[in-house]
Enzyme design. Structure first.
Site, PDB file in Angstrom:
ATOM      1  CG  ASP A  89      51.584   6.694 -33.143  1.00 50.51           C
ATOM      2  OD1 ASP A  89      52.519   7.522 -33.148  1.00 50.51           O
ATOM      3  OD2 ASP A  89      51.695   5.556 -32.661  1.00 50.51           O
ATOM      4  CE1 TYR A 116      56.053  -0.946 -32.480  1.00 49.92           C
ATOM      5  CE2 TYR A 116      54.294  -0.475 -30.922  1.00 49.92           C
ATOM      6  CZ  TYR A 116      55.531  -1.004 -31.207  1.00 49.92           C
ATOM      7  OH  TYR A 116      56.247  -1.605 -30.207  1.00 49.92           O
ATOM      8  CE  LYS A 156      60.210   3.914 -31.238  1.00 47.55           C
ATOM      9  NZ  LYS A 156      59.498   3.453 -30.058  1.00 47.55           N
ATOM     10  NE  ARG A 207      48.838   6.452  -8.064  1.00 49.90           N
ATOM     11  CZ  ARG A 207      47.651   6.739  -7.509  1.00 49.90           C
ATOM     12  NH1 ARG A 207      46.709   7.343  -8.205  1.00 49.90           N
ATOM     13  NH2 ARG A 207      47.409   6.444  -6.250  1.00 49.90           N
TER      14      ARG A 207
HETATM   15  C1  LIG Z   1      54.709   4.570 -34.277  1.00 50.75           C
HETATM   16  C2  LIG Z   1      54.859   3.993 -32.903  1.00 50.75           C
HETATM   17  N1  LIG Z   1      53.886   4.190 -32.000  1.00 50.75           N
HETATM   18  C3  LIG Z   1      53.979   3.690 -30.746  1.00 50.75           C
HETATM   19  C4  LIG Z   1      55.057   2.935 -30.346  1.00 50.75           C
HETATM   20  C5  LIG Z   1      55.102   2.373 -28.959  1.00 50.75           C
HETATM   21  O1  LIG Z   1      55.877   3.193 -28.160  1.00 50.75           O
HETATM   22  P1  LIG Z   1      56.643   2.685 -26.823  1.00 50.75           P
HETATM   23  O2  LIG Z   1      57.657   1.687 -27.254  1.00 50.75           O
HETATM   24  O3  LIG Z   1      57.197   3.946 -26.253  1.00 50.75           O
HETATM   25  O4  LIG Z   1      55.598   2.068 -25.940  1.00 50.75           O
HETATM   26  C6  LIG Z   1      56.095   2.709 -31.256  1.00 50.75           C
HETATM   27  C7  LIG Z   1      57.272   1.904 -30.841  1.00 50.75           C
HETATM   28  O5  LIG Z   1      58.087   1.515 -31.636  1.00 50.75           O
HETATM   29  C8  LIG Z   1      55.993   3.244 -32.567  1.00 50.75           C
HETATM   30  O6  LIG Z   1      56.951   3.043 -33.501  1.00 50.75           O
END
Ligand SMILES: Cc1ncc(COP(=O)(O)O)c(C=O)c1O
Length: 401
Positions: A190, A117, A215, A64
Site C-alpha cells: 500500500d 491502516y 489521499k 461498469r
Molecule cells: C494507508 C491507507 N490505505 C488505505 C486507506 C483506505 O482508503 P479509502 O478511505 O480511500 O478507502 C487509507 C485511508 O485512510 C489509508 O490511510
C-alpha cells in the site's frame, strides 16, 4: 519516445488523456467526464468477452465494464507507478479488498505488517480470517527476519505499508520482495503515504501496488477512490474480473476526472508537502513542549537511512507527542487555526489528527500503550500553505502547553 521514458512531471500532466474521446473530430486537451452508462454497438458479436473489453481498441459496451474517463486515469496510474496495468476502484478499501480476493483462497495464509491502516487490519481480521477461512499473521515488519519467520508453504500473500500510520515505521521493500519470491507468495504494498512520486514499490520487487487515491493522488480532499497497479497479467485478469463483474467496484467517471485532474499537480504538491513537513518536523524537534517527533526525513528517525535509500522523498505526514496531559492536548488543538482536527491526509490543506480518540480509538488503551500512541500523540498531514503561517500557528498553540 516511449511515454514511460518521460519524466513523472510530464506523465502526470499528459499521459493517458489524449485521444480518449470517442467523439469524432473532437481533440480534447483534457478528457471530458464521460457519463454515458451504456454505448450502442455496431453489430451483434457472438464471441464478445465482456470481462476483457479493450477500451484502447474502442470496445465500449457498458460503463461498469469500460469507460473512457476511467480508462485515461488507469493509463496514467500505470505510468506513474511504472506498471503495465492499473485499475481504478471506488475507494482505497475496495482496491485492497479486490487485490486480496484476487490472490488468496480459503485455507491460504497472509503475512501482514502489524502496523497497517486500521481499516485494512479490520478487513483482514473480520472478512478474510473470520469469514473466508484465510489465516493471517501480523508481524513487526521493521524486522525483516520476523517476516521470514512467519512464512509458510500456504502463504500466498505478503502485505505491507511503508511508512506506516501514525507511527511512521518503515519496512524494507526489496528485502521482503526477495522473501516473498522465495516462498512463491505475491507481495502487495500500500503506497498511499508516499504516492508514486516518492516511492515505486514495483521497481523494488513488489508484485502489486495499491493506493487510496483519496489521499495524495487526488490531493484535494474531494473524492474517494482507489487504485491497483501491477506488472502481472495473471493478477490483472483476476482484478479486472473482480472490478467489473465480481464486485462491480469501479471508480465513477466524475471521480476519475477529479483524480486525473488532481494528478496533474502531484509532483508540485509532493515537493511542497515535503518541504513544509521537513521544516515543521525540525521546528517541533527543537521545541521544549514536544517529547518526540516521528518523520523519516529527520536524521533522528531510526530508519532514516532506509527511507533515504528506498524513497525519493520523505512525504508530508509526521507524528509528534506533546509533553502534556489530555487537557493540555485539547487546549493545544483548540488553539490551532490552520490545522483542522480531521481524519484523512494528502490534501493541499493541512490537517491534524488525534489517533487515540479518532483513527485508533477502536484499539484498547493497553494496545495503544504498547504501540506508543498516548493521549498526547498527534499526526499532522502537512499541506502546501506557506510554511511560515503553519509554523506560527503551531508556535502559538505550543505556548499553551
Ligand atoms: C494507508 C491507507 N490505505 C488505505 C486507506 C483506505 O482508503 P479509502 O478511505 O480511500 O478507502 C487509507 C485511508 O485512510 C489509508 O490511510
Amino acid at each position: 519516445m516511449n511515454d514511460y521514458e518521460l519524466h513523472r512531471e510530464t506523465l502526470a500532466v499528459t499521459h493517458g488523456e489524449r485521444g480518449q474521446t470517442p467523439a469524432p473530430g473532437v481533440e480534447d486537451v483534457t478528457i471530458p467526464v464521460h457519463l454515458s452508462s451504456t454505448y450502442s454497438i455496431p453489430d451483434v458479436d457472438p464471441d464478445a468477452d465482456l470481462e476483457s473489453l479493450d477500451p484502447d481498441a474502442g470496445e465500449y459496451l457498458y460503463s461498469r465494464l469500460s469507460n473512457p474517463t476511467r480508462n485515461a486515469l488507469e493509463h496514467r496510474l500505470a505510468a506513474l507507478e511504472g506498471g503495465t496495468h492499473a485499475l481504478a476502484f471506488v475507494s482505497g478499501t475496495a482496491a485492497i479488498a479486490a487485490t486480496m480476493t484476487a490472490v488468496v483462497h480459503p485455507g491460504d495464509h497472509i503475512v501482514a505488517f502489524e502496523d497497517l491502516y486500521g481499516g485494512t487490519k479490520t478487513m483482514l481480521n473480520r472478512l478474510f480470517a473470520e469469514r473466508l477461512g484465510v489465516d493471517v499473521t501480523f508481524v513487526d515488519a521493521t524486522d525483516t527476519d520476523e517476516v521470514e519467520a512467519a512464512m509458510r508453504d500456504e502463504t500466498r500473500l505478503v502485505w505491507m505499508e511503508t511508512p506506516s500510520n501514525p507511527l511512521m515505521h518503515l519496512c524494507d521493500i526489496e528485502a521482503i520482495a526477495a522473501i516473498a519470491d522465495d516462498w512463491n507468495a505475491v507481495f502487495g504494498v500500500d503506497n498511499t503515504f508516499l504516492s508514486p512520486y516518492f516511492q515505486n514499490p514495483l521497481s523494488l520487487g513488489a508484485d502489486v501496488v495499491v493506493h487510496s487515491t483519496t489521499k495524495y493522488l487526488n490531493g484535494h480532499s474531494d473524492s474517494i477512490g482507489g487504485a491497483v497497479v501491477t506488472d502481472r497479467d495473471d493478477i490483472m485478469d483476476e482484478l479486472a474480473f473482480l472490478q467489473r463483474v465480481g464486485m462491480g467496484s469501479m471508480l465513477s467517471p466524475f471521480d476519475s476526472y477529479l483524480t486525473l485532474r488532481g494528478i496533474k499537480t502531484l509532483p508540485l504538491r509532493m515537493r511542497q508537502h515535503e518541504e513544509n513537513a521537513m521544516e515543521i518536523a525540525r521546528f517541533l524537534e527543537s521545541h521544549d513542549a514536544v517529547t518526540r517527533v516521528l518523520y523519516p526525513g529527520l536524521e533522528s528517525h531510526p530508519q532514516h537511512d532506509l527511507a533515504a535509500r528506498q524513497q525519493s522523498g520523505f512525504g508530508g505526514v509526521l507524528s509528534f507527542e506533546l509533553d502534556t496531559d489530555p487537557d493540555g492536548t485539547a487546549a493545544f488543538l483548540g488553539h490551532l487555526d490552520e490545522f483542522p482536527l480531521a481524519v484523512s491526509l494528502g490534501g493541499v490543506e493541512s490537517l491534524i489528527e488525534h489517533p487515540a480518540t479518532m483513527t485508533h480509538s477502536p484499539l484498547s488503551q493497553a494496545d495503544r500503550d504498547t504501540l506508543g500512541i498516548s493521549d498526547s500523540f498527534l499526526r499532522l498531514s502537512v499541506g502546501v500553505e506557506h510554511v511560515d503561517d503553519l509554523l506560527s500557528d503551531l508556535d502559538e498553540a505550543l505556548a499553551t502547553v
